[in-house]
Design a protein around this motif. Structure first.
Motif, mmCIF file in Angstrom:
data_model
loop_
_atom_site.group_PDB
_atom_site.id
_atom_site.type_symbol
_atom_site.label_atom_id
_atom_site.label_comp_id
_atom_site.label_asym_id
_atom_site.label_seq_id
_atom_site.Cartn_x
_atom_site.Cartn_y
_atom_site.Cartn_z
ATOM 1 N N THR A 6 0.838 -1.200 0.000
ATOM 2 C CA THR A 6 0.000 0.000 0.000
ATOM 3 C C THR A 6 0.871 1.247 0.000
ATOM 4 O O THR A 6 0.605 2.219 -0.717
ATOM 5 N N THR A 7 1.927 1.225 0.799
ATOM 6 C CA THR A 7 2.863 2.355 0.843
ATOM 7 C C THR A 7 3.508 2.556 -0.531
ATOM 8 O O THR A 7 3.634 3.690 -1.010
ATOM 9 N N GLN A 8 3.894 1.455 -1.176
ATOM 10 C CA GLN A 8 4.508 1.554 -2.504
ATOM 11 C C GLN A 8 3.508 2.093 -3.525
ATOM 12 O O GLN A 8 3.854 2.923 -4.373
ATOM 13 N N VAL A 9 2.274 1.623 -3.457
ATOM 14 C CA VAL A 9 1.240 2.084 -4.391
ATOM 15 C C VAL A 9 0.987 3.580 -4.178
ATOM 16 O O VAL A 9 0.862 4.340 -5.144
ATOM 17 N N ASP A 10 0.916 4.008 -2.921
ATOM 18 C CA ASP A 10 0.718 5.434 -2.633
ATOM 19 C C ASP A 10 1.876 6.263 -3.181
ATOM 20 O O ASP A 10 1.667 7.334 -3.753
ATOM 21 N N ALA A 11 3.090 5.758 -3.003
ATOM 22 C CA ALA A 11 4.262 6.470 -3.519
ATOM 23 C C ALA A 11 4.207 6.549 -5.048
ATOM 24 O O ALA A 11 4.523 7.594 -5.641
ATOM 25 N N LEU A 12 3.808 5.458 -5.686
ATOM 26 C CA LEU A 12 3.690 5.457 -7.152
ATOM 27 C C LEU A 12 2.587 6.401 -7.615
ATOM 28 O O LEU A 12 2.739 7.095 -8.626
ATOM 29 N N ALA A 13 1.490 6.450 -6.888
ATOM 30 C CA ALA A 13 0.398 7.359 -7.250
ATOM 31 C C ALA A 13 0.860 8.809 -7.137
ATOM 32 O O ALA A 13 0.578 9.637 -8.009
ATOM 33 N N THR A 14 1.601 9.110 -6.081
ATOM 34 C CA THR A 14 2.135 10.464 -5.909
ATOM 35 C C THR A 14 3.090 10.801 -7.039
ATOM 36 O O THR A 14 3.037 11.886 -7.629
ATOM 37 N N ARG A 15 3.964 9.875 -7.361
ATOM 38 C CA ARG A 15 4.936 10.081 -8.450
ATOM 39 C C ARG A 15 4.209 10.255 -9.789
ATOM 40 O O ARG A 15 4.568 11.112 -10.592
ATOM 41 N N THR A 16 3.178 9.447 -10.003
ATOM 42 C CA THR A 16 2.402 9.550 -11.245
ATOM 43 C C THR A 16 1.747 10.918 -11.353
ATOM 44 O O THR A 16 1.779 11.552 -12.414
ATOM 45 N N ASN A 17 1.161 11.389 -10.253
ATOM 46 C CA ASN A 17 0.525 12.708 -10.275
ATOM 47 C C ASN A 17 1.550 13.811 -10.513
ATOM 48 O O ASN A 17 1.285 14.760 -11.252
ATOM 49 N N THR A 18 2.719 13.677 -9.918
ATOM 50 C CA THR A 18 3.784 14.656 -10.132
ATOM 51 C C THR A 18 4.194 14.671 -11.603
ATOM 52 O O THR A 18 4.352 15.744 -12.207
ATOM 53 N N LEU A 19 4.362 13.485 -12.174
ATOM 54 C CA LEU A 19 4.753 13.399 -13.584
ATOM 55 C C LEU A 19 3.660 13.941 -14.494
ATOM 56 O O LEU A 19 3.960 14.621 -15.494
ATOM 57 N N LYS A 20 2.402 13.668 -14.164
ATOM 58 C CA LYS A 20 1.296 14.208 -14.963
ATOM 59 C C LYS A 20 1.319 15.730 -14.940
ATOM 60 O O LYS A 20 1.118 16.374 -15.967
ATOM 61 N N THR A 21 1.564 16.288 -13.764
ATOM 62 C CA THR A 21 1.631 17.744 -13.640
ATOM 63 C C THR A 21 2.779 18.301 -14.471
ATOM 64 O O THR A 21 2.622 19.285 -15.202
ATOM 65 N N LYS A 22 3.952 17.662 -14.365
ATOM 66 C CA LYS A 22 5.106 18.126 -15.146
ATOM 67 C C LYS A 22 4.850 17.996 -16.639
ATOM 68 O O LYS A 22 5.183 18.892 -17.416
ATOM 69 N N LEU A 23 4.259 16.873 -17.038
ATOM 70 C CA LEU A 23 3.971 16.677 -18.463
ATOM 71 C C LEU A 23 2.954 17.694 -18.964
ATOM 72 O O LEU A 23 3.064 18.193 -20.083
ATOM 73 N N GLY A 24 1.975 18.000 -18.127
ATOM 74 C CA GLY A 24 0.995 19.023 -18.503
ATOM 75 C C GLY A 24 1.658 20.372 -18.705
ATOM 76 O O GLY A 24 1.365 21.086 -19.664
ATOM 77 N N ALA A 25 2.560 20.709 -17.795
ATOM 78 C CA ALA A 25 3.284 21.986 -17.918
ATOM 79 C C ALA A 25 4.161 21.987 -19.170
ATOM 80 O O ALA A 25 4.240 22.988 -19.890
ATOM 81 N N GLN A 26 4.830 20.867 -19.434
ATOM 82 C CA GLN A 26 5.673 20.776 -20.629
ATOM 83 C C GLN A 26 4.825 20.856 -21.894
ATOM 84 O O GLN A 26 5.230 21.493 -22.874
ATOM 85 N N ALA A 27 3.669 20.220 -21.886
ATOM 86 C CA ALA A 27 2.783 20.280 -23.053
ATOM 87 C C ALA A 27 2.329 21.718 -23.291
ATOM 88 O O ALA A 27 2.279 22.180 -24.437
ATOM 89 N N GLU A 28 2.009 22.424 -22.222
ATOM 90 C CA GLU A 28 1.605 23.820 -22.339
ATOM 91 C C GLU A 28 2.745 24.662 -22.889
ATOM 92 O O GLU A 28 2.552 25.515 -23.759
ATOM 93 N N ALA A 29 3.958 24.414 -22.399
ATOM 94 C CA ALA A 29 5.127 25.154 -22.895
ATOM 95 C C ALA A 29 5.365 24.855 -24.372
ATOM 96 O O ALA A 29 5.698 25.759 -25.151
ATOM 97 N N LEU A 30 5.187 23.609 -24.763
ATOM 98 C CA LEU A 30 5.359 23.244 -26.180
ATOM 99 C C LEU A 30 4.311 23.916 -27.053
ATOM 100 O O LEU A 30 4.610 24.352 -28.170
ATOM 101 N N LYS A 31 3.087 24.021 -26.559
ATOM 102 C CA LYS A 31 2.040 24.714 -27.321
ATOM 103 C C LYS A 31 2.413 26.180 -27.515
ATOM 104 O O LYS A 31 2.239 26.724 -28.602
ATOM 105 N N MET A 32 2.935 26.786 -26.450
ATOM 106 C CA MET A 32 3.345 28.188 -26.563
ATOM 107 C C MET A 32 4.495 28.337 -27.549
ATOM 108 O O MET A 32 4.510 29.254 -28.371
ATOM 109 N N GLN A 33 5.467 27.422 -27.490
ATOM 110 C CA GLN A 33 6.594 27.476 -28.423
ATOM 111 C C GLN A 33 6.120 27.264 -29.854
ATOM 112 O O GLN A 33 6.613 27.911 -30.785
ATOM 113 N N GLN A 34 5.171 26.352 -30.036
ATOM 114 C CA GLN A 34 4.628 26.112 -31.370
ATOM 115 C C GLN A 34 3.951 27.373 -31.896
ATOM 116 O O GLN A 34 4.137 27.746 -33.058
#
Length: 115
Positions: free
Chosen positions: A33-61
């Motif tokens: 459960t602890t590992q799953v929670d850690a993975l969920a947190t990491r996944t959410n962090t990566l989703k946030t970063k990817l969203g920000a990167q996608a937004e930056a790429l749209k602006m660059q485009q």
């Protein structure tokens, strides 16, 4: 003396073994459960970063598209300037030929007028 186990003592022993196994499984579930929670947190962090990167790429485009539009406009202006320079060069050449013709024609006309 041989000891024989009674059904009750066998049941108690089996129950104790199951309790130990149950506790081991609870510990394992807690770890997982602890590992799953850690993975969920990491996944959410990566989703946030990817969203920000996608937004930056749209602006660059968008900036790239705007730069391409500016480049095309500048190219058109340069082409028009080249065309105007060519027309001016031809006008200068034509004026030069007329001036050369006038240099020859004016003395002739003056000579004919004076005669």
């Amino acid at each position: 003396m041989t000891t024989t186990s009674s059904p009750l003592s066998d049941l108690i022993s089996g129950n104790a073994a199951l309790l130990v196994e149950n506790e081991d499984l609870r510990t394992e579930v807690t770890k997982l459960t602890t590992q799953v929670d850690a993975l969920a947190t990491r996944t959410n962090t990566l989703k946030t970063k990817l969203g920000a990167q996608a937004e930056a790429l749209k602006m660059q485009q968008q900036q790239l598209l705007e730069a391409e539009d500016r480049h095309q406009a500048i190219t058109q202006l340069l082409t028009a300037a080249d065309d105007q320079a060519e027309a001016a060069s031809q006008a200068i050449q034509s004026s030069k030929w007329r001036a050369e013709s006038a240099e020859v024609a004016v003395p002739r006309a003056l000579g004919a007028y004076q005669e």
